[in-house]
Design an enzyme around this catalytic site. Structure first.
Site, PDB file in Angstrom:
ATOM      1  CG  ASP A  41       2.461  -3.123   3.554  1.00 52.79           C
ATOM      2  OD1 ASP A  41       3.627  -3.452   3.293  1.00 52.79           O
ATOM      3  OD2 ASP A  41       2.148  -2.029   4.078  1.00 52.79           O
ATOM      4  CG  ASP A  43       6.954  -1.648   7.310  1.00 52.26           C
ATOM      5  OD1 ASP A  43       6.954  -2.557   8.166  1.00 52.26           O
ATOM      6  OD2 ASP A  43       7.933  -1.376   6.594  1.00 52.26           O
TER       7      ASP A  43
END
Length: 279
Positions: A41, A43
């Site tokens: 991922d 963020d």
């Protein structure tokens, strides 16, 4: 080895669309392992804060929109991250706002801006510890993909700058080199990430039981649960509880220590984001 700049779009029987793009100059694995990969991922996992927010700040600095637009966008990001209230209505509003903004933009212009803004605002916010985790996979001969709700073009730029294999992201419809203001499928969020990874695994010949996934958010539980080695990085409270319940590995880099595997209160992550929004 220079990889092509392809963006692959595929749709499953449920109508979900997954898009992935290889980085422009991803190095070949040192000891190729055709069945293993790692999915990160972006963020608050690979970088501090939301990539799309830093992209928006870079655009605001270039007078692409007003300070009020940026403040409204920042508030949406803050609400999503702190309250985990990414309900269908909120996500639909975010999608519509993003599409209205990029309608008519040229794809090459967006990629140019993404490269500039990454160098200016995103690069200093890459978590050193997470970047080292990704490098370990590369050194082991495994492919490394970013998985983000951000447009796939932004994800590909980040992956290219970090020397990763490529990125999975939200795909916007493009006609004659310009964005139409519509999506080619759904936002790359929640279960859509897991579905996209499954589609990529089928195309690339990956064995998901040999793969790893890294995320900070309970929203990515479908993705984490789909691989053999899930890792919680800078986890929010809900993900931390689930990781402890399942015995998953936890890495937290928010304290400034290099790879401390301890729990840090979720308010720390909130503080980082509040600081970013305030700035």
């Amino acid at each position: 080895m220079v990889r092509s700049r392809k963006v692959t779009v595929s749709t499953d029987v449920h109508g979900h669309t997954a898009g992935w793009a290889e980085a422009e100059s991803a190095p070949p694995p040192s000891v190729p392992d055709p069945t293993a990969a790692a999915f990160f991922d972006v963020d608050n996992t690979m970088m501090q804060g939301a990539s799309i927010y830093w992209f928006a700040r870079g655009l605001a600095a270039r007078n692409y929109f007003t300070t009020a637009d940026l403040a409204r966008f920042a508030w949406q990001q803050l609400r999503f991250r702190m309250l985990a209230r990414e309900h269908a209505g909120d996500m639909s509003q975010a999608r519509d706002a993003a599409l209205a903004f990029i309608e008519g933009w040229r794809v090459d212009e967006m990629e140019r801006l993404a490269q500039e803004i990454f160098d200016e605002m995103m690069a200093p916010r890459i978590w050193v510890g997470t970047r080292q985790l990704a490098q370990r996979h590369l050194d082991a001969g495994e492919r490394v993909w970013l998985v983000s709700a951000a447009p796939v073009e932004i994800g590909r730029v980040i992956a290219s700058r970090l020397g990763l294999t490529g990125a999975i992201g939200t795909v916007a419809e493009i006609v004659d080199g310009a964005y139409t203001g519509r999506l080619a499928g759904d936002l790359m969020h929640g279960p859509a990430k897991a579905e996209a990874v499954r589609q990529l695994a089928a195309v690339e010949g990956l064995d998901l039981t040999r793969c790893a996934a890294y995320s900070d958010s309970a929203n990515d539980l479908p993705l984490l649960s789909s691989v053999g080695r899930p890792v919680a990085v800078n986890p929010d409270g809900a993900l931390l509880r689930r990781a402890r319940e399942y015995g998953w590995e936890v890495c937290d880099f928010r304290t400034g220590r290099r790879a401390v595997k301890i729990a840090v209160p979720s308010t720390a992550a909130a503080g980082i984001l509040v600081g970013a929004v305030s700035a």
